[in-house]
Structure formats: C-alpha cells, structure tokens
Design a protein around this motif. Sequence first.
Motif, short mmCIF file in Angstrom:
data_model
loop_
_atom_site.label_atom_id
_atom_site.label_comp_id
_atom_site.label_asym_id
_atom_site.label_seq_id
_atom_site.Cartn_x
_atom_site.Cartn_y
_atom_site.Cartn_z
N ALA A 1 0.83 -1.21 0.00
CA ALA A 1 0.00 0.00 0.00
C ALA A 1 0.86 1.25 0.00
N TRP A 2 1.90 1.27 0.84
CA TRP A 2 2.78 2.44 0.89
C TRP A 2 3.56 2.61 -0.41
N ALA A 3 3.85 1.53 -1.10
CA ALA A 3 4.51 1.65 -2.41
C ALA A 3 3.61 2.40 -3.38
N TRP A 4 2.29 2.13 -3.34
CA TRP A 4 1.34 2.86 -4.19
C TRP A 4 1.30 4.34 -3.80
N VAL A 5 1.29 4.63 -2.50
CA VAL A 5 1.26 6.03 -2.05
C VAL A 5 2.51 6.76 -2.54
N LEU A 6 3.68 6.14 -2.35
CA LEU A 6 4.93 6.77 -2.80
C LEU A 6 4.95 6.99 -4.30
N THR A 7 4.44 6.04 -5.06
CA THR A 7 4.38 6.19 -6.51
C THR A 7 3.50 7.38 -6.88
N GLY A 8 2.35 7.51 -6.21
CA GLY A 8 1.44 8.62 -6.48
C GLY A 8 2.04 9.96 -6.11
N VAL A 9 2.69 10.04 -4.96
CA VAL A 9 3.32 11.30 -4.54
C VAL A 9 4.43 11.67 -5.52
N GLY A 10 5.23 10.69 -5.91
CA GLY A 10 6.28 10.95 -6.90
C GLY A 10 5.70 11.41 -8.23
N HIS A 11 4.61 10.76 -8.64
CA HIS A 11 3.96 11.11 -9.90
C HIS A 11 3.46 12.56 -9.86
N LEU A 12 2.80 12.94 -8.75
CA LEU A 12 2.31 14.31 -8.61
C LEU A 12 3.46 15.31 -8.61
N THR A 13 4.51 14.98 -7.90
CA THR A 13 5.66 15.89 -7.80
C THR A 13 6.30 16.10 -9.17
N ILE A 14 6.54 15.03 -9.88
CA ILE A 14 7.19 15.15 -11.19
C ILE A 14 6.27 15.86 -12.19
#
Length: 176
Positions: free
Chosen positions: A12-25
């Motif tokens: 679950a946290w891997a999905w959260v980190l992917t989303g945060v990274g996606h938004l940031t980039i």
Amino acid sequence: MPDATGAFRAGAWAWVLTGVGHLTIAAVLALRPANPATAPAVAAMRNADFAFAGPRRSLYDLNIGMSLVMGVALVLAGLLCVLVAREAPGLIERSRLLSGPALAASAVAFGLSAWLLPLPPIVLFGVATVAFGWATAHRRLTTRGSQDRSARNGTPVRRSEISQMRAASSGDRSRE
C-alpha cells in the motif's frame, strides 16, 4: 518475514509513494521553464486540440491533467489500502478479497511500467507486486467455528455469533 498484514501495508505504501512521486514530477515538469530541445513538441501539443464529451483541450492540457489525476488516484488507492490494513487487518489475513485484486493491479502496473516508464515506478510497483503477492499467499487460514477478532476492539467474536447477527438483521428487514 512479515505477516500478511505487514506485507499488505508495504504494498500500500509503495502505491502512495508512486502517487506522490507522480504528482511531484508532473507539477515540476509543468512549472519548469521551457527546454529548447522539447519546445517544438510542447508547442505542437499545445496547438493540437482534443474534444471528447466536454470542452476542447489541447493535448498538452490533456497530458498534464491525466498525469495529475493519476497521481491523486494512486495516492488514494494506496491510502485506502493502508486504512484497511490498520482498521480491518482480518480482511487481509483471512481472505483474498482485497489482496488478490491489489496483487493483480500491482502486477499490471508493474508490467506497464517496465514497458513504458522510467525506473522509479518499475521499482515501486515491483515492490507492491511482491508485497501483495506475499500477503495473498500468506494469509491466515481459518476454519468454521474458529474465533475471529473484531477489527475495532480486538474482542473475540465467534463465526456462529456473526451468522446469528446476520440472520437476525435480515429478519428485522423483512418486517419493515
């Protein structure tokens, strides 16, 4: 070795980190100064209109919008799974109803990432796939008549009591 809930939480946290990274980039790329090497492509995207069931948008707007919405959706999906792991660990430990679809979605996202995306989402969706796979494979098997623990307060509840409550509840609805 992690238990099913711990592994599920890691996925679950891997999905959260992917989303945060996606938004940031997506935000950084949208706000940075124009790169001379990509300026002709960006200009072409800004000049190419796209209309489908609503207002006309440029391909550039469509690309940025889909990227931002995708990031939000990834964060939401991950946080919902984190919430389930915290509030209803029994759902993860006894059943594949959530860990199975989480595994399937992660595996598809991993495959698409490996095919089309850079290394960070490949790694993070790889972690999610392994973690949800572990959670799916290592769930705790229960038998009829065994005790469950309430997700809210940890008190033991017998499956037979749950069945009686369901039967009573459905009987109450039939009288309405």
